[in-house]
Design a protein around this motif. Structure first.
Motif, short mmCIF file in Angstrom:
data_model
loop_
_atom_site.label_atom_id
_atom_site.label_comp_id
_atom_site.label_asym_id
_atom_site.label_seq_id
_atom_site.Cartn_x
_atom_site.Cartn_y
_atom_site.Cartn_z
N ARG A 235 -5.71 1.41 -8.00
CA ARG A 235 -6.82 2.15 -7.40
C ARG A 235 -6.21 3.33 -6.65
N ILE A 236 -6.71 4.53 -6.91
CA ILE A 236 -6.16 5.73 -6.30
C ILE A 236 -7.25 6.46 -5.52
N VAL A 237 -7.02 6.65 -4.23
CA VAL A 237 -7.86 7.54 -3.42
C VAL A 237 -7.08 8.82 -3.25
N ALA A 238 -7.61 9.92 -3.77
CA ALA A 238 -6.92 11.21 -3.73
C ALA A 238 -7.66 12.15 -2.80
N LEU A 239 -6.93 12.66 -1.83
CA LEU A 239 -7.53 13.59 -0.87
C LEU A 239 -7.63 14.97 -1.51
N SER A 240 -8.85 15.48 -1.55
CA SER A 240 -9.11 16.82 -2.03
C SER A 240 -9.58 17.67 -0.85
N THR A 241 -10.28 18.72 -1.10
CA THR A 241 -10.68 19.65 -0.05
C THR A 241 -12.06 20.22 -0.31
N SER B 47 2.48 -0.59 -7.28
CA SER B 47 1.44 -0.76 -6.27
C SER B 47 0.08 -0.76 -6.94
N GLY B 48 -0.81 -1.61 -6.41
CA GLY B 48 -2.18 -1.64 -6.90
C GLY B 48 -3.11 -0.76 -6.11
N ASN B 49 -2.61 -0.19 -4.98
CA ASN B 49 -3.44 0.64 -4.11
C ASN B 49 -2.62 1.84 -3.67
N VAL B 50 -3.07 3.03 -4.05
CA VAL B 50 -2.32 4.27 -3.78
C VAL B 50 -3.23 5.25 -3.04
N LEU B 51 -2.73 5.77 -1.93
CA LEU B 51 -3.41 6.85 -1.21
C LEU B 51 -2.63 8.12 -1.48
N TYR B 52 -3.30 9.12 -2.01
CA TYR B 52 -2.65 10.35 -2.44
C TYR B 52 -3.03 11.47 -1.46
N LEU B 53 -2.06 11.87 -0.62
CA LEU B 53 -2.30 12.91 0.39
C LEU B 53 -1.52 14.19 0.08
N VAL B 54 -0.95 14.29 -1.10
CA VAL B 54 -0.09 15.43 -1.44
C VAL B 54 -0.95 16.67 -1.66
N GLY B 55 -0.50 17.80 -1.12
CA GLY B 55 -1.20 19.05 -1.38
C GLY B 55 -0.50 20.21 -0.70
N LEU B 56 -0.70 21.40 -1.24
CA LEU B 56 -0.12 22.60 -0.66
C LEU B 56 -1.21 23.66 -0.58
N LYS B 57 -1.35 24.28 0.60
CA LYS B 57 -2.39 25.28 0.82
C LYS B 57 -1.80 26.58 1.36
N PHE B 58 -1.24 26.51 2.56
CA PHE B 58 -0.80 27.73 3.22
C PHE B 58 0.46 28.28 2.58
N GLY B 59 0.48 29.60 2.41
CA GLY B 59 1.54 30.27 1.69
C GLY B 59 1.19 30.58 0.26
N THR B 60 -0.01 30.17 -0.17
CA THR B 60 -0.42 30.40 -1.55
C THR B 60 -0.44 31.88 -1.90
N ALA B 61 -0.89 32.72 -0.97
CA ALA B 61 -1.01 34.14 -1.27
C ALA B 61 0.32 34.77 -1.64
N THR B 62 1.42 34.26 -1.06
CA THR B 62 2.74 34.83 -1.34
C THR B 62 3.53 34.04 -2.38
N ASP B 63 3.14 32.79 -2.64
CA ASP B 63 3.88 31.96 -3.61
C ASP B 63 2.91 31.07 -4.37
N LEU C 206 0.88 -1.17 0.00
CA LEU C 206 0.00 0.00 0.00
C LEU C 206 0.91 1.22 0.00
N LEU C 207 0.75 2.07 -0.99
CA LEU C 207 1.62 3.22 -1.16
C LEU C 207 0.89 4.47 -0.68
N VAL C 208 1.50 5.19 0.26
CA VAL C 208 0.91 6.42 0.80
C VAL C 208 1.80 7.58 0.40
N LEU C 209 1.33 8.40 -0.53
CA LEU C 209 2.10 9.52 -1.05
C LEU C 209 1.75 10.79 -0.28
N GLY C 210 2.76 11.54 0.11
CA GLY C 210 2.53 12.71 0.95
C GLY C 210 2.30 12.31 2.39
#
Length: 346
Positions: A145-151, A106-122, A37-41
């Motif tokens: 199979r990919i579960v991708a965390l959004s917001t 991997s046949g199962n990937v959890l995607y937790l990658v994301g950037l939020k804070f600091g967006t206003a300056t970069d 099980l691959l957990v990215l981010g």
């Protein structure tokens, strides 16, 4: 999912034990997963306890599941913490195309990658992380199979009286971060359609635990006597352990075209009512500024709760835990959620 009855959590060891305690549904599900099980981010706020939760569930189910946590691991302590719990780690930058190609199959990937804070300056870095990385990952794992965390930030503000945005609502948010999150979803949808990759997108509204999250933000302000802004007067949230369980079990909800789900407790909570309840628990009287607007950033999680069952930890339990934690001076991660923001600027 577990519904803990413990009224007070005394230290971070006890907190981590509760955050990584699997429920029966997860133990039953975990045996269907193949290694690794691959957990990215995995080095962020949710990733470490998610990985430890998986390993604990697999161990209790007597299933030899290998879990690989991938992150830049700018915090070396997170990597050591994971490896001490039998989670394998890979330190690499997913913006690097060569590094992405080196990821194990991997046949199962959890995607937790994301950037939020600091967006206003970069903003360019936010857009790069939230758009280039999803494309490279989707190209690398077309058959997984990919579960991708959004917001939940992908939605515009909605009328509180309507009970939160449904997954079918238009995603026309304010701000560069939120629009980059829409782009992240669109990229996964593009690859799900073009490559027949099975994807589930989870729009998370405020995962909380004792050291960070909207409830911890409000509790800190109540206890310190800081005024609480009421303009954004309603919110959703979910205990981080419950959110992690649902992220894992959402592998069963991956589809092509991609499926989309709101992830939070099914109730809408009032900032004023939560602050007043925390005031009761903390022996303080909260101070307020302004008044509630008729709109807020809200989601309706009825579809996901119908599929996976409701989250186990109630708001009252979370408030009791957080109030006790604040009273004893428990550690904060000092990462405010900025839940008060209404213009999309982070």
């Amino acid at each position: 999912m577990p519904s803990p009855s413990k009224v007070e959590i005394n230290n971070e060891i006890e907190l981590e034990q509760i955050l990584t305690c699997p429920g029966a549904a997860l133990r039953n599900f975990i045996g269907r997963l193949t290694s690794p099980l691959l957990v990215l981010g995995a080095g962020g706020k949710m990733g470490p306890t998610l990985c430890a939760l998986v390993k604990r569930a697999a161990r209790e189910a007597k299933h030899p599941l290998e879990v690989i946590a991938v992150s830049r691991f700018t915090n070396a302590g997170s990597r050591a913490w994971l490896e001490a719990r039998d989670v394998k780690t890979l330190q690499l930058d997913l913006l690097n195309s060569v590094a992405v190609r080196r990821l194990p199959e991997s046949g199962n990937v959890l995607y937790l990658v994301g950037l939020k804070f600091g967006t206003a300056t970069d903003p360019s870095t936010t857009w790069a992380v939230n758009t280039i990385v999803p494309a490279r990952v989707a190209e690398r794992f077309p058959d997984a199979r990919i579960v991708a965390l959004s917001t939940g930030n992908v939605y515009p503000l909605s009328e509180v009286a309507q009970g939160g945005s449904l997954e079918t609502a238009a995603v026309t948010p304010l701000g560069e971060y939120a629009n980059s999150a829409v782009a992240r979803e669109r990229i996964f949808e593009f690859y799900a359609r073009g490559n027949k990759t099975r994807v589930a997108l989870l729009r998370l509204f405020y995962a909380v635990e004792l050291r960070y999250g909207v409830l911890a933000d409000i509790a800190g302000k109540v206890y310190s006597g800081q005024p609480i802004e009421l303009a954004n007067g309603f919110f959703n949230c979910i205990w981080q352990g419950d959110a992690n369980e649902m992220i894992l079990r959402a592998l069963s909800l991956t589809e092509t075209p991609a499926s989309v789900w709101n992830l939070c407790r099914p109730e809408t909570f009032s900032v004023r009512e939560v602050a007043n309840r925390l005031g009761d628990l903390l022996g303080c009287r909260p101070r307020f500024e302004g008044r509630e607007a008729s709109t807020a950033l809200l989601g309706n999680s009825g579809r996901l709760c119908e599929k996976l069952g409701p989250p186990g930890v109630s708001l009252e339990t979370m408030l009791e835990w957080i109030a006790a934690w604040v009273r004893k001076g428990g550690r904060s991660l000092n990462k405010p959620t900025h839940f008060e923001v209404r213009d999309g600027q982070y």
